[in-house]
Design a protein around this motif. Structure first.
Motif, PDB file in Angstrom:
ATOM      1  N   ILE A 158      22.756   7.791  67.495  1.00 17.43           N
ATOM      2  CA  ILE A 158      22.635   8.187  69.101  1.00 17.43           C
ATOM      3  C   ILE A 158      24.242   8.283  69.440  1.00 17.43           C
ATOM      4  O   ILE A 158      25.230   7.612  69.190  1.00 17.43           O
ATOM      5  N   THR A 159      24.245   9.416  70.046  1.00 20.64           N
ATOM      6  CA  THR A 159      26.019   9.826  70.571  1.00 20.64           C
ATOM      7  C   THR A 159      25.722  10.504  72.058  1.00 20.64           C
ATOM      8  O   THR A 159      24.998  11.370  72.064  1.00 20.64           O
ATOM      9  N   VAL A 160      26.600   9.928  72.523  1.00 21.08           N
ATOM     10  CA  VAL A 160      26.655  10.403  74.238  1.00 21.08           C
ATOM     11  C   VAL A 160      26.870  11.815  74.379  1.00 21.08           C
ATOM     12  O   VAL A 160      26.223  12.596  74.776  1.00 21.08           O
ATOM     13  N   THR A 161      28.264  12.264  73.883  1.00 21.38           N
ATOM     14  CA  THR A 161      28.768  13.313  73.816  1.00 21.38           C
ATOM     15  C   THR A 161      27.992  14.423  73.133  1.00 21.38           C
ATOM     16  O   THR A 161      27.974  15.618  73.423  1.00 21.38           O
ATOM     17  N   GLY A 162      27.385  13.979  71.853  1.00 20.75           N
ATOM     18  CA  GLY A 162      26.688  14.597  71.328  1.00 20.75           C
ATOM     19  C   GLY A 162      25.409  15.192  72.050  1.00 20.75           C
ATOM     20  O   GLY A 162      25.231  16.355  72.080  1.00 20.75           O
ATOM     21  N   THR A 301      29.738  -0.835  75.391  1.00 22.88           N
ATOM     22  CA  THR A 301      31.001  -1.110  74.531  1.00 22.88           C
ATOM     23  C   THR A 301      32.270  -1.005  75.139  1.00 22.88           C
ATOM     24  O   THR A 301      33.273  -1.422  75.032  1.00 22.88           O
ATOM     25  N   ASP A 302      32.263  -0.046  76.439  1.00 17.26           N
ATOM     26  CA  ASP A 302      33.343   0.276  77.247  1.00 17.26           C
ATOM     27  C   ASP A 302      33.662  -0.875  78.073  1.00 17.26           C
ATOM     28  O   ASP A 302      34.725  -1.060  78.858  1.00 17.26           O
ATOM     29  N   LEU A 303      32.684  -1.971  78.160  1.00 15.99           N
ATOM     30  CA  LEU A 303      33.044  -3.011  78.859  1.00 15.99           C
ATOM     31  C   LEU A 303      33.425  -4.529  77.940  1.00 15.99           C
ATOM     32  O   LEU A 303      33.490  -5.509  78.503  1.00 15.99           O
ATOM     33  N   ASN A 323      29.071  -3.071  67.970  1.00 13.56           N
ATOM     34  CA  ASN A 323      28.302  -2.277  67.045  1.00 13.56           C
ATOM     35  C   ASN A 323      28.547  -0.821  67.026  1.00 13.56           C
ATOM     36  O   ASN A 323      28.042   0.072  66.187  1.00 13.56           O
ATOM     37  N   ILE A 324      29.377  -0.378  68.218  1.00 12.76           N
ATOM     38  CA  ILE A 324      29.429   1.126  68.368  1.00 12.76           C
ATOM     39  C   ILE A 324      30.570   1.661  67.612  1.00 12.76           C
ATOM     40  O   ILE A 324      30.374   2.591  66.879  1.00 12.76           O
ATOM     41  N   PHE A 325      31.985   1.037  67.830  1.00 15.17           N
ATOM     42  CA  PHE A 325      33.020   1.654  67.022  1.00 15.17           C
ATOM     43  C   PHE A 325      33.519   0.478  66.097  1.00 15.17           C
ATOM     44  O   PHE A 325      33.474  -0.645  66.148  1.00 15.17           O
TER      45      PHE A 325
HETATM   46  C1  EPZ Z   1      31.387   8.369  74.789  1.00 10.25           C
HETATM   47  O1  EPZ Z   1      32.104   8.544  73.787  1.00 10.25           O
HETATM   48  C2  EPZ Z   1      32.068   7.793  75.709  1.00 10.25           C
HETATM   49  N1  EPZ Z   1      33.187   9.040  76.024  1.00 10.25           N
HETATM   50  C3  EPZ Z   1      33.046   6.739  75.457  1.00 10.25           C
HETATM   51  O2  EPZ Z   1      33.932   6.270  76.370  1.00 10.25           O
HETATM   52  C4  EPZ Z   1      32.045   5.597  74.965  1.00 10.25           C
HETATM   53  O3  EPZ Z   1      32.671   4.208  74.440  1.00 10.25           O
HETATM   54  C5  EPZ Z   1      31.064   6.071  73.900  1.00 10.25           C
HETATM   55  O4  EPZ Z   1      30.321   7.322  74.545  1.00 10.25           O
HETATM   56  C6  EPZ Z   1      30.073   5.126  73.665  1.00 10.25           C
HETATM   57  O5  EPZ Z   1      29.312   4.797  74.797  1.00 10.25           O
HETATM   58  C7  EPZ Z   1      32.724   9.946  76.989  1.00 10.25           C
HETATM   59  O6  EPZ Z   1      31.604  10.016  77.517  1.00 10.25           O
HETATM   60  C8  EPZ Z   1      33.699  10.950  77.239  1.00 10.25           C
HETATM   61  P1  EPZ Z   1      29.394   8.551  70.872  1.00 10.25           P
HETATM   62  P2  EPZ Z   1      31.201   9.404  72.536  1.00 10.25           P
HETATM   63  O7  EPZ Z   1      29.461   9.774  70.234  1.00 10.25           O
HETATM   64  O8  EPZ Z   1      30.260  10.454  72.913  1.00 10.25           O
HETATM   65  C9  EPZ Z   1      29.688   7.963  66.011  1.00 10.25           C
HETATM   66  C10 EPZ Z   1      35.933   5.518  77.354  1.00 10.25           C
HETATM   67  O9  EPZ Z   1      36.719   4.559  77.180  1.00 10.25           O
HETATM   68  N2  EPZ Z   1      29.428   9.377  66.008  1.00 10.25           N
HETATM   69  O10 EPZ Z   1      28.296   7.979  71.636  1.00 10.25           O
HETATM   70  O11 EPZ Z   1      32.625  10.125  71.737  1.00 10.25           O
HETATM   71  C11 EPZ Z   1      31.067   7.568  66.890  1.00 10.25           C
HETATM   72  O12 EPZ Z   1      32.091   7.466  65.730  1.00 10.25           O
HETATM   73  C12 EPZ Z   1      35.392   6.117  76.065  1.00 10.25           C
HETATM   74  O13 EPZ Z   1      35.715   5.882  78.410  1.00 10.25           O
HETATM   75  C13 EPZ Z   1      29.405  10.016  64.681  1.00 10.25           C
HETATM   76  O14 EPZ Z   1      29.547   9.378  63.529  1.00 10.25           O
HETATM   77  O15 EPZ Z   1      30.768   8.208  71.619  1.00 10.25           O
HETATM   78  C14 EPZ Z   1      30.993   6.134  67.228  1.00 10.25           C
HETATM   79  O16 EPZ Z   1      30.735   5.359  66.220  1.00 10.25           O
HETATM   80  C15 EPZ Z   1      35.735   5.498  74.861  1.00 10.25           C
HETATM   81  N3  EPZ Z   1      29.270  11.364  64.837  1.00 10.25           N
HETATM   82  C16 EPZ Z   1      29.156   6.324  67.617  1.00 10.25           C
HETATM   83  O17 EPZ Z   1      28.773   7.391  67.039  1.00 10.25           O
HETATM   84  C17 EPZ Z   1      29.363  12.052  65.766  1.00 10.25           C
HETATM   85  O18 EPZ Z   1      29.147  13.458  65.784  1.00 10.25           O
HETATM   86  C18 EPZ Z   1      29.046   6.591  69.041  1.00 10.25           C
HETATM   87  O19 EPZ Z   1      29.860   7.510  69.586  1.00 10.25           O
HETATM   88  C19 EPZ Z   1      29.304  11.488  67.076  1.00 10.25           C
HETATM   89  C20 EPZ Z   1      29.411  10.208  67.079  1.00 10.25           C
END
Ligand code: EPZ
Length: 414
Positions: A158-162, A301-303, A323-325
């Motif tokens: 699951i990826t938010v910006t993805g 995770t942001d909290l 679990n996320i980062f």
């Molecule tokens: C979003 O980041 C938020 N940023 C982050 O907030 C937040 O911590 C994160 O989601 C998780 O909720 C924005 O929305 C701008 P992910 P994002 O893709 O989308 C891995 C803050 O403090 N992953 O959901 O980048 C990734 O490494 C920020 O405001 C891949 O492996 O997070 C992570 O371990 C920090 N490949 C996990 O998935 C990818 O192509 C979740 O990342 C994409 C992600």
């Protein structure tokens, strides 16, 4: 600089969600007509995104928290390294640029303090929609000269910006796209609402399966983004950790039920006196509660860093799992400098409390770690001086004015 020991009283209004503003601004690239956005918090990351849009050729007008974007004339379908290196969420322009211009050249974001954070899933999703990509000299180059086509896309993780990137690509693709294992964050739903106002055909945003029927073009729209649930949670914890009585207004309690449940279990008094408001009273006695970060609607995770600061004041030991980062405990050694008792074992931190915190000089490492140091400073005896506080300006609008307005003795030193 924070002089601790003052219980927060009164009211704090939260701003618009930074993590909604970023994708929503990127979405403006999808139409040649102006888009008017409200409640956009004027924080550093937003300014960076606005620069990115201007670099692409859009005209951006900022009037307080109202931002108007006119992307009638895209001249450079690219996100340059000098901007992307300061904000990894710049990858959010990848999908819109490929969808609108048929190509994009986006600098691959480097790692960041909290983890590697690759964008491989964004790229894989675009390839499923027909984009041809290659990586060269630190840039992702994506091409879809004949436009994108709908497809079934399954996110391995699951990826938010993805999810947001792909959603913005799919709305202009020919045919239907189904995104499976989609992120369910409120910011994804907010983006979908704007896209639908612009003429997109989207169902299921906020659920694990999002269906998009591509349209040939999108038109302008007006949209006010959602309040920032992470800022809301940060201020609730500020009220609790300082033993105060604080009303947080202009928020959406529905977006942070996991945190509200944890705070209640820890013995914090929380109520919803009116719609869009949360009242928190810290009555001193706190119980240690475990927390495991998960994708929404789980514990955010942001909290995590902010919650850890609170658990240093709770009776017993709290196990916090991230679990996320892979590296999001950098606030722990700084909290320890202030007197906290925290043991890190891989992906989990064990916080033993309560410990009396004393003010100290500490260093901020990332946005949410900085917030946790501010919270600890509110509870500590004496003065806390936080260095590299520019991290906090990325995502919190006027945090010291908001906290000072509720009685905190906090000021920005030179
Ligand atoms: C979003 O980041 C938020 N940023 C982050 O907030 C937040 O911590 C994160 O989601 C998780 O909720 C924005 O929305 C701008 P992910 P994002 O893709 O989308 C891995 C803050 O403090 N992953 O959901 O980048 C990734 O490494 C920020 O405001 C891949 O492996 O997070 C992570 O371990 C920090 N490949 C996990 O998935 C990818 O192509 C979740 O990342 C994409 C992600």
């Amino acid at each position: 600089m924070i002089q601790g020991g003052v219980p927060l009283q009164g009211e704090i209004a939260v701003s618009g969600a930074k993590n909604s503003a970023l994708p929503v601004l990127a979405a403006c690239l999808l139409t040649a007509e102006p888009v008017v956005l409200d409640r956009i918090p004027p924080v550093r990351d937003i300014a960076t995104m606005e620069k990115l849009l201007e670099h692409a050729g859009a005209r951006v007008t900022v009037d307080g928290e109202r931002v108007t974007v006119d992307a009638g004339d895209i001249r450079h379908a690219e996100a340059p390294y000098n901007l992307v290196k300061t904000m990894r969420a710049s990858s959010l322009v990848l999908g819109p640029l490929v969808a609108r211009c048929g190509r994009a050249r986006v600098s691959v974001p480097g790692g960041c303090a909290i983890g590697a954070r690759p964008i491989n899933l964004h790229v894989a999703g675009l390839e499923r929609l027909g984009a041809v990509t290659r990586q060269e000299h630190g840039y992702i180059e994506a091409e879809a000269p004949h436009g994108l086509h709908g497809a079934e896309v399954y996110f391995d993780r699951i990826t938010v910006t993805g999810t947001e990137d792909l959603l913005m690509a799919a709305v202009l693709a020919q045919g239907e796209t189904i995104i499976r294992n989609a992120a369910r964050e409120p910011e994804v739903v907010d983006l979908a609402e704007l896209l639908i106002k612009m003429g997109a055909n989207i169902e299921g945003a906020g659920t694990p399966v999002i269906r998009v029927k591509g349209v040939s073009k999108l038109h302008g729209a007006a949209h006010a983004i959602i309040p920032d649930r992470i800022e809301t949670g940060t201020f609730l914890i500020a009220g609790a950790i300082s033993g105060g009585d604080l009303l947080v207004t202009g928020c959406q309690p529905e977006h942070l039920r996991a945190l509200l449940g944890k705070l209640a279990n820890a013995g914090v008094e929380i109520c919803e006196p009116t719609a869009g408001a949360l009242r928190v009273r810290g009555n001193g006695l706190l119980k240690s509660i475990d927390a495991t970060t998960e994708e929404h609607p789980g514990f955010a995770t942001d909290l995590q860093a902010q919650f850890m600061a609170l658990m240093t004041q709770a009776e017993g030991s709290s196990i916090i799992k991230e679990n996320i980062f892979e590296n999001r405990f950098m606030h722990a050694p700084e909290l320890t400098r202030m007197g906290a008792n925290i043991r890190i074992e891989g992906r989990q931190a064990i916080v033993a409390g309560p410990t009396r915190l004393s003010g100290a000089q500490v260093i901020a490492s990332d946005l949410r770690a900085s917030a946790s140091l501010v919270l600890a400073g509110l509870a500590a005896q004496g003065e806390t001086l936080i260095d590299r506080v520019y991290h906090i300006d990325r995502g919190y609008y006027q945090i010291e004015a908001k906290l000072a307005g509720a009685g905190a003795r906090i000021r920005r030193t030179a």
